[in-house]
Design a protein around this motif. Sequence first.
Motif, mmCIF file in Angstrom:
data_model
loop_
_atom_site.group_PDB
_atom_site.id
_atom_site.type_symbol
_atom_site.label_atom_id
_atom_site.label_comp_id
_atom_site.label_asym_id
_atom_site.label_seq_id
_atom_site.Cartn_x
_atom_site.Cartn_y
_atom_site.Cartn_z
ATOM 1 N N ALA A 125 38.345 48.989 46.523
ATOM 2 C CA ALA A 125 38.081 47.532 46.148
ATOM 3 C C ALA A 125 38.310 47.202 44.988
ATOM 4 N N GLY A 126 37.753 47.908 43.984
ATOM 5 C CA GLY A 126 37.711 47.374 42.650
ATOM 6 C C GLY A 126 39.212 47.552 42.016
ATOM 7 N N GLU A 127 39.831 48.543 42.472
ATOM 8 C CA GLU A 127 41.018 48.886 42.025
ATOM 9 C C GLU A 127 42.058 47.402 42.692
ATOM 10 N N TYR A 128 42.030 47.294 43.772
ATOM 11 C CA TYR A 128 42.856 46.064 44.481
ATOM 12 C C TYR A 128 42.254 44.838 43.809
ATOM 13 N N PHE A 129 40.952 44.484 43.409
ATOM 14 C CA PHE A 129 40.749 43.285 42.806
ATOM 15 C C PHE A 129 41.335 43.371 41.493
ATOM 16 N N HIS A 130 41.351 44.428 40.982
ATOM 17 C CA HIS A 130 42.124 44.198 39.465
ATOM 18 C C HIS A 130 43.736 44.017 39.484
ATOM 19 N N LYS A 131 44.193 44.825 40.558
ATOM 20 C CA LYS A 131 45.661 44.539 40.629
ATOM 21 C C LYS A 131 45.791 42.832 41.078
ATOM 22 N N ALA A 132 44.920 42.398 42.081
ATOM 23 C CA ALA A 132 45.181 40.914 42.095
ATOM 24 C C ALA A 132 44.888 39.936 41.085
ATOM 25 N N ALA A 133 43.834 40.441 40.105
ATOM 26 C CA ALA A 133 43.811 39.687 39.004
ATOM 27 C C ALA A 133 44.848 39.726 38.119
ATOM 28 N N GLN A 134 45.465 40.760 37.738
ATOM 29 C CA GLN A 134 46.759 40.913 37.154
ATOM 30 C C GLN A 134 47.926 39.880 37.617
ATOM 31 N N GLY A 135 47.748 39.699 38.873
ATOM 32 C CA GLY A 135 48.829 38.735 39.173
ATOM 33 C C GLY A 135 48.415 37.317 39.393
ATOM 34 N N GLY A 136 47.137 37.245 38.629
ATOM 35 C CA GLY A 136 46.594 35.683 38.679
ATOM 36 C C GLY A 136 45.685 35.159 39.372
ATOM 37 N N HIS A 137 45.444 36.019 40.653
ATOM 38 C CA HIS A 137 44.252 35.637 41.372
ATOM 39 C C HIS A 137 43.161 35.360 41.065
ATOM 40 N N LEU A 138 42.359 34.515 41.278
ATOM 41 C CA LEU A 138 41.302 33.669 40.704
ATOM 42 C C LEU A 138 40.130 34.564 41.356
#
Length: 979
Positions: free
Chosen positions: A669-682
């Motif tokens: 879950a943390g890995e996917y959240f980090h990838k989303a964050a790098q894409g600008g996901h708040l």
Amino acid sequence: MVYRDDYFIRHSISVSTVILRAWITHRYSGGDFDVKWEENPLHAVARNYTLLKTVPPFERPFKDHQVCLEWNMGYLWNLQANRIPQCPLENDVVGLLGFLYASSGENTGIVKKFLRFRNRELEATRRQRMDYPVFTVSLWLYLLHYCKANLCGILYFVDSNEMYGTPSVFLTEEGHLHIQMHLVTGEDLAVKTKFILPLKEWFRLDISFSGGQIVVTTSIGQDLKSYQNQTLSFREDFHYNDTAGYFIVGGSRYVPGVEGFFGPLKYYRLRSLHKAQIFNPLLEKRLTEQIKLYYERCAEVREIVSVYASMAQHGGERQEACRLRHAYLDLAHRYGRLSTCGAFPWEKGLKDKHPSLFQSLLEMDLSTVPRNPGASVLEIGGRIFEKAVKRLSGVDGLHQISSIVPFLMDSSCCGYHKASYYLAVLYETGLAVPRDQLQGMLYSLVGGQGSERLSSMNLGYKHYQGIDNYPLDWELSYAYYSNIATKTPLDQHTLQGDQAYVETIRLKDDETLKVQTKEDGDVFMWLKHEAIRGNAAAQQRLAQMLFWGQQGVAKNPEAAIEWYAKGALETEDPALIYDYAIVLFKGQGVKKNRRLALELMKKAASKGLHQAVNGLGWYYHKFKKDYVRAAKYWLKAEEMGNPDASYNLGVLYLDGIFPGAPGRNQTLAGEYFHKAAQGGHLEGTLWCSLCYITGNLETFPRDPEKAVVWAKHVAEKNGYLGHVIRKGLNAYLEGSWHEALLYYVLAAETGIEVSQTNLAHICEERPDLARRYLGVNCVWRYYNFSVFQIDAPSFAYLKMGDLYYYGHQNQSQDLELSVQMYAQAALDGDSQGFFNLALLIEEGAVIPHHILDFLEINSTLHSNNISILRELYERCWNHSNEESFSPCSLAWLYLHLRLVWGAVLPSALIYFLGTFLLAVLIAWTARHFQSVSASGPPPVPARASLAPTTSPASPAVTSAADASSQDQPTVTNNPEPRG
């Protein structure tokens, strides 16, 4: 244990106590009995023990190994053989909080984590007491209300499994303390104190644990006057491991915090202390006194407003009595101000104390005020504030600040904390009032406690940088920033309120300023014309501007939805089809139509739009609970580069509902959240900041500074901040300097970089205005603030370099810092930075080696100033944007001509005259090229781009969560700790 360390015995055993035990037991043999010898001393016939005296490691003898070392090995060993290592100086006292923390009663708080002791003896003691806890907690509190939920967090431990541990201290609805412990057996035990805590009084709460005994002591005021004590005893064994998790002060995802203020908090990890043994004084004495005085005054103001509103609404008989005593009241009611009875029994004694409040109440129509007392007071406070701000927005609004301050104080007391933030900024910056940092801190804390977004950002920023007498404390900064960051995604989906899209618009950028418009502006009217003609890009851009309030256009969701619908139904543009589908799904300004929305979403997805593919997954997750199909669409969208899909996949893993995956998987879950964050996901960024502050995942090692940076990034997208920035920009474009200065100061004090540099620019444009109304060195303060931001603009470094080079007002010249600023600008690719460094060398300055290394200039290859100058001018030329001759190219040419000229003409006089003539020739050449460039064709006005690729993200971003907090699967489905 016998010999001292030497070359062969590297780590002898160090012991503090040796117990020798001896016992005698029966041993049976022969016959039919075959009983084993019982080695347990509990079954012994006789037993005894004695304590043996231990020899410290460095008092033991060396062992004779009968071996000779080679001379080199023996020499190396003797260098360290007689060194006695010292244990690190360490004690068990931890200061969890050293400054006041404004707790808003929401689900955010301060996260602290204990490390293992570096001192071996202390660490050994800590480990021995895991099943017999001995520690003391001492904290100061100022409570405004008791808990409005079942429990409110004060201080509690969350273990690595996200479960409550020992200790966990909460406040109940009735005002009691709820103390919870985790037992060795794995169960939990809780107890409630008999006494209740005091309200609106500073008191110290001391809780001492000693095995199964808990002593709770409360003391009021600076003199620690005894209030209530209670001793609790238990037979159960508590489990206590203060390093296997983290502590939370206030609220969290699992429980709201208390409403009030936290003072100093000390934690004694290995000692159980009595009240007299605890040293935890109430710091910031003047500030704590001001907080108490503020709420005492506000209690009086709220009572006046509540009674006045109630009597105005329900006082028919009262008004009749007034009419009997005032013959001309009917005429006054018809032709004068609103009818108000001036015979309230409490008004005569208080009207001199609160003149601004009574003036506001007399001029206000209270017939439309809500009848609920709390709501009516807040409504009146808002009206007082709006009237005050209207006066501030005038042409000479800053002239009136001193007379408006009392009205802002009244509004703040009524609970309208936008006024609190205004007061905080006025006092902190000395904006048309005497600068008073104590009052600035007071109103900033009051606003933060009242959950005012800009106040919380102000507090977060000041603690992040450690400025304006706020201590540097990243955990405390995170508590404030995370509060606003959590609200930002929800605010973006709220169509009501004073919000605007946060845009990075610099007042130095003339091209960006030209395309700022209004509903009757040329750019907007041209876009509207193109949209009517059926231009899909124009329709989408127009809808985005209206939906979010971008580019100077007022927020108008209803008009935006009309353009979304028109574009979706008349064109085949997948982005418009997708946007309108989201609007129909959520019912934002239009009636929900799930069937049509699904058709449109499938149509957009069939055209290859990754947002629509993600939207289909969201549909099956939210409405059908079909996690298999949801995961299928999200995996496809994630491959297409959609950050929303990455976040949604993280949600599935976090909730343990990913198809085929057994249970929860926080790591994935943390890995996917980090990838989303790098894409600008708040939301993905927010989850990453939470992981960094807790450090509970191996893939996210604890890093409080990084957690603050990520939470700050999300908080600065908040629409309420965008509204203030937009008002400042509009005022600047309209030439309303007073209003522009006011709103840019309000925005800059929240810590957003673009407003800080814009404010400094305004102060450079209008230094007279800055000197007259601001009590701080505006240019220095805000350019200096900006260069400490992440991704600060290069021109800010250049400005600070100039200020350090020339000196500014009370700031003396500092060439070393000037060089550092220019070097940072050069590293960012600004040619002016290289040019300024070269000029400093020309003037005889020496560039330190660490600066050259910073610029990746090899000092061994460039051993003299001429070589360094040549390198700097070449880099300056390479980074220059000008195609023709630039100052960098001319300086490079001038340097080489000087070198050639100096080699040809050795005479000093001839060299000087020749250099002078050469400089004149180069200057004439540059002038000639400038005149030729100026005589060229005039520039063509820039037109607004209609390319879909250049437009910002669509206003309806689909994720597993929709506009409301109830649709957030990561929040609602997240397992709670034991309790």
